[in-house]
Design a protein around this motif. Sequence first.
Motif, short mmCIF file in Angstrom:
data_model
loop_
_atom_site.label_atom_id
_atom_site.label_comp_id
_atom_site.label_asym_id
_atom_site.label_seq_id
_atom_site.Cartn_x
_atom_site.Cartn_y
_atom_site.Cartn_z
N ARG A 183 0.95 -1.08 0.04
CA ARG A 183 0.08 0.04 0.10
C ARG A 183 0.88 1.13 -0.04
NH1 ARG A 183 -5.12 -1.03 0.26
NH2 ARG A 183 -5.80 -3.13 1.04
N PHE A 184 0.29 2.49 -0.39
CA PHE A 184 1.01 3.49 -0.46
C PHE A 184 -0.21 4.68 -0.21
CE2 PHE A 184 -0.80 2.68 -4.89
CZ PHE A 184 -1.13 4.18 -5.19
N ALA A 185 0.33 5.91 0.23
CA ALA A 185 -0.33 6.88 0.41
C ALA A 185 0.31 8.15 0.59
CB ALA A 185 -1.38 6.83 1.79
N PHE A 186 -0.30 9.51 -0.17
CA PHE A 186 0.64 10.79 -0.16
C PHE A 186 -0.53 11.72 -0.10
CE2 PHE A 186 0.87 9.12 -4.32
CZ PHE A 186 0.38 10.28 -5.32
N ARG A 187 -0.03 12.95 0.07
CA ARG A 187 -0.78 13.99 -0.05
C ARG A 187 -0.45 14.97 -1.28
NH1 ARG A 187 -2.93 18.64 4.28
NH2 ARG A 187 -3.44 20.18 2.76
N SER A 188 -0.92 15.38 -2.11
CA SER A 188 -0.39 16.32 -3.28
C SER A 188 -1.76 17.39 -3.34
CB SER A 188 -0.48 15.54 -4.36
OG SER A 188 0.33 16.26 -5.37
N ILE A 189 -1.89 17.62 -4.74
CA ILE A 189 -2.96 18.54 -5.11
C ILE A 189 -3.57 18.12 -6.31
CG2 ILE A 189 -1.58 20.52 -4.51
CD1 ILE A 189 -0.66 20.97 -7.50
N LEU A 190 -4.99 18.55 -6.40
CA LEU A 190 -5.72 18.22 -7.48
C LEU A 190 -5.33 18.16 -8.76
CD1 LEU A 190 -8.90 17.15 -8.09
CD2 LEU A 190 -9.42 19.66 -8.32
N ALA A 191 -5.30 17.14 -9.60
CA ALA A 191 -4.99 17.15 -11.07
C ALA A 191 -5.75 18.09 -11.90
CB ALA A 191 -4.98 15.84 -11.62
N GLU A 192 -5.18 18.97 -12.85
CA GLU A 192 -6.10 19.74 -13.39
C GLU A 192 -5.59 19.52 -14.84
OE1 GLU A 192 -8.60 21.45 -12.60
OE2 GLU A 192 -8.34 22.29 -10.38
#
Length: 295
Positions: A183-192
């Motif tokens: 499993r993996f998890a990270f925070r980023s920003i919304l893809a546009e």
Amino acid sequence: MRNLNEVTITQAVTASLAGCEDARLRGVVMKLVEHLHAFARETKLTEAEWAKAIAFLTAVGHITDDKRQEFILLSDVLGLSTLVVAQSHAKPEGCTEATVFGPFYVADSPQYAQFDDIANGARGEPCFVGGQVRSLDGEPVAHASIEVWQADEEGHYDVQVPEADGTVTHRARGRLHTDADGRFAFRSILAEPYPIPHDGPVGKLLEALGRHPWRPAHLHFMIEAPGFETLITHVFRDGDRYLDSDVVFGVRSTLVAQWVRHEPGTAPDGSPVDVPFYTLDYDFVLNRAAAAVPA
């Protein structure tokens, strides 16, 4: 080799390759010559047109540097990148499909731990991404390397917006590893959605052809693990207006996923978020490398 004409020139050029000891190189160049000559004959290519083509390719070379790869853009918008990927990465049904690499990959991107914020200040609405990496038989792939990169809300990758001194601060880009359960998890920003760079020769070509420069919203992924084929792919945002007209022809239906919008509250990592945020859950299925497949 004297007195060659438009009929005999092709045979003369291919015959000149007989001394090439690299059979693959000889075969590829021979076919390239044959097809280029056939193209020139079929279209009745003029000297003036060929001069314009040379000027165009020269301009592509002049604008290309370590931060902008105009030749990859050219390959992408002509569909050649997708063609090469498709014929080079055929996979069993059920494996995650590959798609184009794109021109904005950077080696040695920053290392992050699970749940870290790889946005690193990139502008955009918060987005929490998670999933699992598995083999085709459903086994989790532990400690797989995952590289991810994306544009910000204005459509810029970090390498396109250097600091005043020319240095680049890596944002919305990083490498992390799956846990023991894959499993993996990270925070980023919304893809546009965003346009590819179109202020150069490739952009002028698109304009002349009546084509737009836009790509649908997506995240880039490169996943590597011992015993498995490296996967280079995107995950596309469902509902994007450019899914059916991606300028680089990279969309696959299996790579389209839902970004879910949430009101302010508690994020998947347990942290409070005081603005609306998004989540994306997507699992990747890797194909075993040929040498790793049991006999």
